[in-house]
Design a protein around this motif. Structure first.
Motif, PDB file in Angstrom:
ATOM      1  N   ARG A 189     -24.897 -33.677 -22.942  1.00 39.83           N
ATOM      2  CA  ARG A 189     -25.711 -32.508 -22.588  1.00 39.83           C
ATOM      3  C   ARG A 189     -25.970 -32.451 -21.087  1.00 39.83           C
ATOM      4  O   ARG A 189     -25.881 -31.385 -20.465  1.00 39.83           O
ATOM      5  N   ASN A 190     -26.280 -33.590 -20.501  1.00 36.41           N
ATOM      6  CA  ASN A 190     -26.567 -33.609 -19.074  1.00 36.41           C
ATOM      7  C   ASN A 190     -25.325 -33.309 -18.241  1.00 36.41           C
ATOM      8  O   ASN A 190     -25.433 -32.696 -17.169  1.00 36.41           O
ATOM      9  N   ALA A 191     -24.164 -33.702 -18.733  1.00 35.21           N
ATOM     10  CA  ALA A 191     -22.929 -33.358 -18.032  1.00 35.21           C
ATOM     11  C   ALA A 191     -22.731 -31.842 -18.006  1.00 35.21           C
ATOM     12  O   ALA A 191     -22.365 -31.258 -16.981  1.00 35.21           O
ATOM     13  N   ILE A 192     -23.009 -31.182 -19.141  1.00 33.31           N
ATOM     14  CA  ILE A 192     -22.880 -29.724 -19.222  1.00 33.31           C
ATOM     15  C   ILE A 192     -23.905 -29.043 -18.326  1.00 33.31           C
ATOM     16  O   ILE A 192     -23.589 -28.110 -17.569  1.00 33.31           O
ATOM     17  N   LEU A 193     -25.153 -29.500 -18.376  1.00 33.61           N
ATOM     18  CA  LEU A 193     -26.223 -28.886 -17.591  1.00 33.61           C
ATOM     19  C   LEU A 193     -26.002 -29.050 -16.092  1.00 33.61           C
ATOM     20  O   LEU A 193     -26.466 -28.224 -15.291  1.00 33.61           O
ATOM     21  N   SER A 194     -25.293 -30.118 -15.703  1.00 33.23           N
ATOM     22  CA  SER A 194     -25.096 -30.389 -14.276  1.00 33.23           C
ATOM     23  C   SER A 194     -23.899 -29.652 -13.688  1.00 33.23           C
ATOM     24  O   SER A 194     -23.682 -29.710 -12.474  1.00 33.23           O
ATOM     25  N   ASP A 195     -23.136 -28.940 -14.514  1.00 31.99           N
ATOM     26  CA  ASP A 195     -22.015 -28.165 -13.989  1.00 31.99           C
ATOM     27  C   ASP A 195     -22.538 -27.152 -12.965  1.00 31.99           C
ATOM     28  O   ASP A 195     -23.487 -26.416 -13.250  1.00 31.99           O
ATOM     29  N   PRO A 196     -21.950 -27.094 -11.771  1.00 28.78           N
ATOM     30  CA  PRO A 196     -22.462 -26.178 -10.732  1.00 28.78           C
ATOM     31  C   PRO A 196     -22.431 -24.710 -11.135  1.00 28.78           C
ATOM     32  O   PRO A 196     -23.156 -23.896 -10.560  1.00 28.78           O
ATOM     33  N   ASN A 197     -21.608 -24.363 -12.142  1.00 26.88           N
ATOM     34  CA  ASN A 197     -21.537 -22.966 -12.586  1.00 26.88           C
ATOM     35  C   ASN A 197     -22.359 -22.693 -13.848  1.00 26.88           C
ATOM     36  O   ASN A 197     -22.306 -21.581 -14.385  1.00 26.88           O
ATOM     37  N   PHE A 198     -23.120 -23.699 -14.303  1.00 24.90           N
ATOM     38  CA  PHE A 198     -23.886 -23.494 -15.536  1.00 24.90           C
ATOM     39  C   PHE A 198     -24.991 -22.450 -15.347  1.00 24.90           C
ATOM     40  O   PHE A 198     -25.258 -21.645 -16.240  1.00 24.90           O
ATOM     41  N   ASN A 199     -25.672 -22.502 -14.215  1.00 27.83           N
ATOM     42  CA  ASN A 199     -26.648 -21.465 -13.850  1.00 27.83           C
ATOM     43  C   ASN A 199     -27.715 -21.271 -14.930  1.00 27.83           C
ATOM     44  O   ASN A 199     -28.062 -20.145 -15.293  1.00 27.83           O
ATOM     45  N   GLU A 207     -18.711 -16.864 -12.806  1.00 33.25           N
ATOM     46  CA  GLU A 207     -17.700 -17.910 -12.921  1.00 33.25           C
ATOM     47  C   GLU A 207     -18.059 -18.862 -14.061  1.00 33.25           C
ATOM     48  O   GLU A 207     -19.192 -19.352 -14.134  1.00 33.25           O
ATOM     49  N   THR A 208     -17.101 -19.138 -14.934  1.00 33.88           N
ATOM     50  CA  THR A 208     -17.360 -19.919 -16.128  1.00 33.88           C
ATOM     51  C   THR A 208     -17.462 -21.409 -15.815  1.00 33.88           C
ATOM     52  O   THR A 208     -16.600 -21.950 -15.125  1.00 33.88           O
ATOM     53  N   PRO A 209     -18.489 -22.080 -16.333  1.00 32.94           N
ATOM     54  CA  PRO A 209     -18.550 -23.537 -16.166  1.00 32.94           C
ATOM     55  C   PRO A 209     -17.490 -24.228 -16.991  1.00 32.94           C
ATOM     56  O   PRO A 209     -17.261 -23.884 -18.143  1.00 32.94           O
ATOM     57  N   GLU A 210     -16.817 -25.199 -16.410  1.00 34.00           N
ATOM     58  CA  GLU A 210     -15.756 -25.915 -17.127  1.00 34.00           C
ATOM     59  C   GLU A 210     -15.838 -27.424 -16.918  1.00 34.00           C
ATOM     60  O   GLU A 210     -15.584 -28.196 -17.826  1.00 34.00           O
ATOM     61  N   ARG A 211     -16.196 -27.840 -15.716  1.00 37.00           N
ATOM     62  CA  ARG A 211     -16.169 -29.259 -15.383  1.00 37.00           C
ATOM     63  C   ARG A 211     -17.127 -30.064 -16.251  1.00 37.00           C
ATOM     64  O   ARG A 211     -16.792 -31.134 -16.749  1.00 37.00           O
ATOM     65  N   GLY A 212     -18.346 -29.530 -16.436  1.00 31.16           N
ATOM     66  CA  GLY A 212     -19.343 -30.269 -17.212  1.00 31.16           C
ATOM     67  C   GLY A 212     -18.912 -30.504 -18.641  1.00 31.16           C
ATOM     68  O   GLY A 212     -19.076 -31.607 -19.180  1.00 31.16           O
ATOM     69  N   LEU A 213     -18.354 -29.474 -19.283  1.00 26.02           N
ATOM     70  CA  LEU A 213     -17.884 -29.628 -20.659  1.00 26.02           C
ATOM     71  C   LEU A 213     -16.726 -30.605 -20.744  1.00 26.02           C
ATOM     72  O   LEU A 213     -16.651 -31.421 -21.666  1.00 26.02           O
ATOM     73  N   ALA A 214     -15.834 -30.563 -19.763  1.00 25.89           N
ATOM     74  CA  ALA A 214     -14.700 -31.500 -19.743  1.00 25.89           C
ATOM     75  C   ALA A 214     -15.192 -32.939 -19.664  1.00 25.89           C
ATOM     76  O   ALA A 214     -14.674 -33.829 -20.358  1.00 25.89           O
ATOM     77  N   ILE A 215     -16.212 -33.173 -18.842  1.00 32.46           N
ATOM     78  CA  ILE A 215     -16.782 -34.513 -18.722  1.00 32.46           C
ATOM     79  C   ILE A 215     -17.454 -34.920 -20.036  1.00 32.46           C
ATOM     80  O   ILE A 215     -17.319 -36.052 -20.508  1.00 32.46           O
ATOM     81  N   ALA A 216     -18.181 -33.978 -20.646  1.00 30.75           N
ATOM     82  CA  ALA A 216     -18.921 -34.274 -21.877  1.00 30.75           C
ATOM     83  C   ALA A 216     -17.984 -34.675 -23.015  1.00 30.75           C
ATOM     84  O   ALA A 216     -18.369 -35.462 -23.885  1.00 30.75           O
TER      85      ALA A 216
END
Length: 218
Positions: A189-199, A207-216
């Motif tokens: 969850r914290n990986a998703i929330l920390s994505d710079p595009n999560f907003n 812009e769609t967040p992708e990095r956080g979900l990939a890490i999660a």
């Protein structure tokens, strides 16, 4: 079944869904697919329950697909869930992103995507929605089967609606999470929330967040 094209179907539930968190979803749409035919008595149904990253597309191909549904090896003529004998049903869970009402759906109160305003939901809530779908289809008895989070749903079906469930197939699942499992979920969850595009979940139209979900999901 491997060469058969299938289509996702959509159905609006007749009544609001009262959630465990105390909130109510007034309008719920459910996306689902069926494989095989219901018999006259409507007692040959198998409800397949997907895991966290699954969806309603469990078998066959959508037109233009190069990859079959996520459990195609199990569902079809002569397979473990034999569509010559059974009608197999799979619905996208409540809160999913593949057709069933969730954070990307339009909130009737704001006419914008729910985002983080979507209520907190539980396994019990997802099963309430599945039960409403099964009722609309006129099914009184069924087999439930699922792995991982799908197995948790199968357990809840057995506890909440034992008069309907003739068999429950629970695969690689549990009735509760260990402390370690809860910790891993917190990391995800914290990986998703920390994505710079999560907003703060208000990323629709941006812009769609992708990095956080990939890490999660690593």
């Amino acid at each position: 079944m491997p060469n058969e094209y299938v289509q996702t179907q959509y159905i609006d539930l007749d009544s609001p869904i009262e959630l465990d968190c105390g909130k109510t979803l007034e309008k719920v749409t459910v996306a689902y697919e069926t494989y095989g035919e219901l018999n006259e008595n409507k007692d040959n149904a198998i409800l397949v329950l997907h895991a966290l990253t699954g969806d309603a597309h469990a078998a066959g191909y959508h037109e233009g697909d190069k990859k079959a549904g996520w459990w195609d090896k199990m569902i079809g003529s002569g397979k473990a869930f034999d569509t010559d004998k059974y009608c197999v049903i799979c619905s996208n869970i409540l809160g999913g992103c593949k057709g069933t009402t969730g954070p990307s759906s339009i909130n009737p109160a704001t006419q914008k995507e729910y985002g983080l305003d979507f209520p907190v939901i539980t396994i019990e809530d997802t099963v309430k929605v599945q039960k409403a779908l099964i009722d609309k289809l006129g099914i009184k008895k069924l087999i439930v089967a699922g792995g991982s989070m799908g197995g948790m749903q199968a357990l809840e079906w057995s506890l909440a609606y034992p008069e309907m469930v003739t068999h429950s197939i629970v695969i690689a699942s549990t009735s509760r999470l260990s402390a370690q499992g809860i910790a891993f979920n917190a990391v995800g969850r914290n990986a998703i929330l920390s994505d710079p595009n999560f907003n703060n979940g208000d990323y629709y139209g941006k812009e769609t967040p992708e990095r956080g979900l990939a890490i999660a999901l690593v």
